[in-house]
Design a protein around this motif. Structure first.
Motif, PDB file in Angstrom:
ATOM      1  N   LEU A 325      27.419 -28.676  45.939  1.00  0.00           N
ATOM      2  CA  LEU A 325      27.064 -27.290  45.272  1.00  0.00           C
ATOM      3  C   LEU A 325      26.736 -26.147  46.074  1.00  0.00           C
ATOM      4  CD1 LEU A 325      24.268 -29.046  42.817  1.00  0.00           C
ATOM      5  CD2 LEU A 325      26.485 -28.213  42.117  1.00  0.00           C
ATOM      6  N   GLN A 326      26.276 -26.392  47.221  1.00  0.00           N
ATOM      7  CA  GLN A 326      26.124 -24.945  47.838  1.00  0.00           C
ATOM      8  C   GLN A 326      27.484 -24.482  48.349  1.00  0.00           C
ATOM      9  OE1 GLN A 326      23.265 -25.231  51.130  1.00  0.00           O
ATOM     10  NE2 GLN A 326      23.201 -23.369  51.394  1.00  0.00           N
ATOM     11  N   ARG A 327      28.323 -25.276  48.784  1.00  0.00           N
ATOM     12  CA  ARG A 327      29.648 -24.918  48.930  1.00  0.00           C
ATOM     13  C   ARG A 327      30.308 -24.127  48.074  1.00  0.00           C
ATOM     14  NH1 ARG A 327      29.686 -29.950  51.729  1.00  0.00           N
ATOM     15  NH2 ARG A 327      31.043 -30.791  49.976  1.00  0.00           N
ATOM     16  N   THR A 328      30.263 -24.921  46.999  1.00  0.00           N
ATOM     17  CA  THR A 328      30.937 -24.258  45.648  1.00  0.00           C
ATOM     18  C   THR A 328      30.045 -22.773  45.395  1.00  0.00           C
ATOM     19  OG1 THR A 328      31.287 -26.285  44.669  1.00  0.00           O
ATOM     20  CG2 THR A 328      31.666 -24.522  43.142  1.00  0.00           C
ATOM     21  N   LEU A 329      28.957 -22.649  45.499  1.00  0.00           N
ATOM     22  CA  LEU A 329      28.068 -21.650  45.253  1.00  0.00           C
ATOM     23  C   LEU A 329      28.616 -20.348  46.114  1.00  0.00           C
ATOM     24  CD1 LEU A 329      26.247 -20.094  43.501  1.00  0.00           C
ATOM     25  CD2 LEU A 329      24.390 -20.970  45.289  1.00  0.00           C
ATOM     26  N   VAL A 330      28.751 -20.749  47.322  1.00  0.00           N
ATOM     27  CA  VAL A 330      29.321 -19.607  48.365  1.00  0.00           C
ATOM     28  C   VAL A 330      30.627 -19.413  48.512  1.00  0.00           C
ATOM     29  CG1 VAL A 330      29.572 -19.302  50.701  1.00  0.00           C
ATOM     30  CG2 VAL A 330      27.470 -20.547  49.975  1.00  0.00           C
ATOM     31  N   GLU A 331      31.460 -20.238  47.686  1.00  0.00           N
ATOM     32  CA  GLU A 331      33.187 -20.082  47.500  1.00  0.00           C
ATOM     33  C   GLU A 331      32.949 -19.057  46.155  1.00  0.00           C
ATOM     34  OE1 GLU A 331      36.894 -20.133  45.618  1.00  0.00           O
ATOM     35  OE2 GLU A 331      35.027 -21.325  44.739  1.00  0.00           O
ATOM     36  N   LEU A 332      32.329 -19.116  45.251  1.00  0.00           N
ATOM     37  CA  LEU A 332      32.170 -18.268  44.169  1.00  0.00           C
ATOM     38  C   LEU A 332      31.446 -16.911  44.635  1.00  0.00           C
ATOM     39  CD1 LEU A 332      30.648 -20.558  41.504  1.00  0.00           C
ATOM     40  CD2 LEU A 332      32.881 -19.460  41.486  1.00  0.00           C
ATOM     41  N   PHE A 333      30.440 -16.891  45.456  1.00  0.00           N
ATOM     42  CA  PHE A 333      29.838 -15.628  45.888  1.00  0.00           C
ATOM     43  C   PHE A 333      29.524 -15.525  47.162  1.00  0.00           C
ATOM     44  CE2 PHE A 333      28.075 -17.308  41.623  1.00  0.00           C
ATOM     45  CZ  PHE A 333      28.765 -16.242  40.877  1.00  0.00           C
ATOM     46  N   PRO A 334      30.590 -15.126  48.158  1.00  0.00           N
ATOM     47  CA  PRO A 334      30.551 -15.237  49.438  1.00  0.00           C
ATOM     48  C   PRO A 334      29.312 -14.545  49.988  1.00  0.00           C
ATOM     49  CG  PRO A 334      32.754 -14.871  48.842  1.00  0.00           C
ATOM     50  CD  PRO A 334      32.067 -14.830  47.694  1.00  0.00           C
ATOM     51  N   VAL A 335      28.671 -13.748  49.234  1.00  0.00           N
ATOM     52  CA  VAL A 335      27.562 -12.752  49.792  1.00  0.00           C
ATOM     53  C   VAL A 335      26.351 -13.865  49.827  1.00  0.00           C
ATOM     54  CG1 VAL A 335      26.758 -12.260  47.253  1.00  0.00           C
ATOM     55  CG2 VAL A 335      26.441 -10.578  49.188  1.00  0.00           C
ATOM     56  N   LEU A 336      26.478 -14.845  49.217  1.00  0.00           N
ATOM     57  CA  LEU A 336      25.335 -16.023  49.346  1.00  0.00           C
ATOM     58  C   LEU A 336      25.321 -17.086  50.688  1.00  0.00           C
ATOM     59  CD1 LEU A 336      24.758 -16.824  45.672  1.00  0.00           C
ATOM     60  CD2 LEU A 336      23.676 -15.084  46.851  1.00  0.00           C
ATOM     61  N   HIS A 337      26.263 -16.295  51.405  1.00  0.00           N
ATOM     62  CA  HIS A 337      26.531 -17.392  52.683  1.00  0.00           C
ATOM     63  C   HIS A 337      24.950 -17.809  53.230  1.00  0.00           C
ATOM     64  CE1 HIS A 337      27.701 -18.601  56.798  1.00  0.00           C
ATOM     65  NE2 HIS A 337      28.747 -19.081  56.210  1.00  0.00           N
ATOM     66  N   ASP A 338      24.275 -16.837  53.514  1.00  0.00           N
ATOM     67  CA  ASP A 338      23.119 -16.995  54.344  1.00  0.00           C
ATOM     68  C   ASP A 338      21.890 -17.025  53.371  1.00  0.00           C
ATOM     69  OD1 ASP A 338      24.285 -16.697  56.975  1.00  0.00           O
ATOM     70  OD2 ASP A 338      24.574 -14.593  56.725  1.00  0.00           O
ATOM     71  N   ALA A 339      22.090 -17.241  52.160  1.00  0.00           N
ATOM     72  CA  ALA A 339      20.967 -17.350  51.025  1.00  0.00           C
ATOM     73  C   ALA A 339      20.356 -18.644  51.474  1.00  0.00           C
ATOM     74  CB  ALA A 339      21.308 -17.092  49.840  1.00  0.00           C
ATOM     75  N   ARG A 340      19.106 -18.630  51.466  1.00  0.00           N
ATOM     76  CA  ARG A 340      18.305 -19.868  51.553  1.00  0.00           C
ATOM     77  C   ARG A 340      18.071 -20.601  50.454  1.00  0.00           C
ATOM     78  NH1 ARG A 340      12.377 -21.174  51.882  1.00  0.00           N
ATOM     79  NH2 ARG A 340      12.038 -18.750  51.334  1.00  0.00           N
ATOM     80  N   ILE A 341      18.283 -21.828  50.288  1.00  0.00           N
ATOM     81  CA  ILE A 341      18.200 -22.757  49.380  1.00  0.00           C
ATOM     82  C   ILE A 341      16.801 -23.383  49.125  1.00  0.00           C
ATOM     83  CG2 ILE A 341      18.840 -24.762  47.749  1.00  0.00           C
ATOM     84  CD1 ILE A 341      21.097 -22.586  48.084  1.00  0.00           C
ATOM     85  N   THR A 342      15.776 -22.899  48.273  1.00  0.00           N
ATOM     86  CA  THR A 342      14.493 -23.264  48.233  1.00  0.00           C
ATOM     87  C   THR A 342      13.966 -24.449  47.670  1.00  0.00           C
ATOM     88  OG1 THR A 342      13.984 -21.943  46.387  1.00  0.00           O
ATOM     89  CG2 THR A 342      13.758 -20.944  48.734  1.00  0.00           C
ATOM     90  N   HIS A 343      14.882 -24.838  46.515  1.00  0.00           N
ATOM     91  CA  HIS A 343      14.675 -26.322  45.663  1.00  0.00           C
ATOM     92  C   HIS A 343      16.035 -26.839  45.305  1.00  0.00           C
ATOM     93  CE1 HIS A 343      11.255 -23.458  44.909  1.00  0.00           C
ATOM     94  NE2 HIS A 343      10.446 -24.440  44.538  1.00  0.00           N
ATOM     95  N   ARG A 344      15.862 -28.202  45.440  1.00  0.00           N
ATOM     96  CA  ARG A 344      16.930 -28.930  44.990  1.00  0.00           C
ATOM     97  C   ARG A 344      16.380 -30.072  44.205  1.00  0.00           C
ATOM     98  NH1 ARG A 344      17.113 -27.608  50.240  1.00  0.00           N
ATOM     99  NH2 ARG A 344      19.050 -26.808  51.129  1.00  0.00           N
ATOM    100  N   TRP A 345      16.957 -30.354  43.035  1.00  0.00           N
ATOM    101  CA  TRP A 345      16.364 -31.304  42.251  1.00  0.00           C
ATOM    102  C   TRP A 345      17.338 -31.996  41.261  1.00  0.00           C
ATOM    103  CZ3 TRP A 345      16.012 -26.210  41.175  1.00  0.00           C
ATOM    104  CH2 TRP A 345      16.139 -25.437  39.870  1.00  0.00           C
TER     105      TRP A 345
END
Length: 455
Positions: A325-345
């Motif tokens: 999911l994180q790879r897909t998110l960054v592929e959609l929005f490269p600006v989120l490459h360094d965004a921290r994931i705080t919650h997973r559920w």
């Protein structure tokens, strides 16, 4: 569980303690007994008590109100219905299918209205839904979906690339479909607020009370028995845990991640200025929203179905799926490459064998039910609750004449066929997306899987 805040970002954001209500004190009687204190059960109680405040309505919940999908979903209050309108029209007729879809749209409005009326601040933003087309095959599906919508007089819009990017600037956008009929919201705030509203109207909620068996006009729990002329099964993804219902709804897991709050300059690059919910036209479902505190919540399918319809807290977190999911998110929005994931559920949702949500009341046994929302339950549960209230009160209304009322889905296959089919379908959708990226042509495999699943 001992730490309900760990269930999701949504539960973690709730103010105050999450102390469970008292369990059932022993054998009792009610006018209506409701199994499950998620959205389905709570909306049913809410509308029953609004219509008749003298009713004795008792809700039984194995953990705390909103514990299941109601407090762990992606926060979409949408007009999506799991059965396509053309398929529904073939089953029930054109007018009935359109009525079902219009009732779904009205349910979005009703959820927003009811929350406001009860003073529930659920961070609601009615920004609609944008579904991106990021390949030629996805654009073809978007156009077909809009054309079908036009055929039935529904106002799904087709956006060109510039119009789509103005709302959501993901990579590779060629166009999109857009509907205004969706609200982003904080579901745990809504479901917990709704539980308080039900209690204020006279409903009684017993938490930490595990229901083991539902029989005509009686519910058996680990704390006693409840007898009532009407028993409502509102257990959705947890239905398989009830005696005799293991093959009624398949519990399929959906997983979600959430970023830290993102600065305004990041949102200037991404968009979602109206807090639109979003997805794209791939086969393996993804979904996301911008939260009120400027996080990006992003989820999708990909977690396996577990043999025997097993449900376990360990299945809520699958690290390889979170990583994907994180790879897909960054592929959609490269600006989120360094965004921290705080919650997973994550958690289970309920899927009927024919992907058909349904609601109904068997007057011979006094047993009512609703479920099979396939992940689009935040609004569908409201429609279910209003409909169940009308059925229980023996009213003949537009709601009780909708085509999903009384629908009976066939049971899922016995194991190991259920496990093989569900997981093969999951893998096939992933393969279909990969094949379309390589070939640039629509996947025939996806069509075969959809036909096999009755979609």
């Amino acid at each position: 569980m001992s730490d309900y805040r760990a269930l999701s970002l949504w539960f973690d954001q709730l103010p105050g303690p999450l102390t469970p209500r008292e369990p059932l004190p022993g054998t009792t009687e009610a006018d209506v007994a409701i199994v499950g204190a998620g959205f389905t059960g709570l909306w049913t109680a809410y509308y029953l008590l609004a219509a008749n405040p003298t009713l004795r309505v008792v809700l039984l919940e194995s953990e705390i109100a909103g514990f299941g999908a109601s407090g762990r979903n992606g926060g979409w209050c949408s007009a999506l219905y799991p059965v396509g309108i053309a398929t529904l029209a073939a089953e029930a007729g054109r007018d009935a299918a359109v009525a079902q879809y219009l009732a779904m749209r009205a349910s979005v409005t009703e959820v927003v209205r009811a929350a406001a009326a009860e003073g529930i601040d659920a961070d609601v933003a009615v920004g609609g839904t944008i579904v991106l087309a990021r390949s030629a095959t996805q654009l073809q599906r978007a156009r077909a979906e809009v054309a079908e919508s036009d055929d039935f007089g529904l106002d799904l819009q087709l956006l060109d690339a510039d119009e789509a990017r103005a709302r959501l600037a993901a990579t590779g956008v060629l166009g999109a479909s857009y509907t205004p009929h969706c609200a982003a919201l904080q579901p745990a705030k809504l479901v917990r607020g709704l539980a308080s509203a039900v209690e204020a109207r006279g409903g009684v909620i017993h938490e930490r009370t595990r229901v083991t068996t539902i029989e005509p006009r009686v519910v058996y729990t680990d704390h006693g028995t409840v007898r009532a002329p009407t028993v409502v099964r509102a257990t959705e993804g947890y239905t398989a845990r009830l005696a005799g219902l293991r093959r009624a709804l398949a519990p399929v897991y959906s997983l979600i991640i959430a970023t830290e709050p993102l600065p305004e300059q990041v949102w200037d690059q991404i968009g979602l200025r109206e807090r639109e919910t979003f997805s794209d036209h791939r086969h393996l479902i993804i979904y996301g929203q911008r939260t009120a505190d400027d996080r990006l919540v992003f989820g999708g399918r990909g977690a396996p179905y577990h043999v025997g319809s097993r449900i376990d807290p360990t299945y809520d977190r699958v690290p390889p799926v979170f990583d994907a999911l994180q790879r897909t998110l960054v592929e959609l929005f490269p600006v989120l490459h360094d965004a921290r994931i705080t919650h997973r559920w994550g958690g289970p949702l309920g899927i009927a064998r024919d992907w058909h949500a349904s609601v109904g009341l068997d007057r011979a046994t006094g047993t009512a039910w609703a479920g099979g929302y396939v992940g689009d339950g935040v609004s569908t549960t409201n429609l279910a609750g209003r409909t169940l209230a009308e059925l229980i009160l023996d009213r003949d209304t537009e709601l009780t004449r909708l085509p999903w009322v009384g629908h009976r889905s066939r049971r899922w296959e016995p194991e190991p066929l259920r496990w093989l089919g569900a997981n093969a379908g999951l893998r096939a959708m992933s393969w279909a997306d990969n094949a379309e990226r390589r070939s640039g042509r629509p996947s025939r495999l996806a069509g075969l899987v959809n036909a096999m699943m009755g979609r």
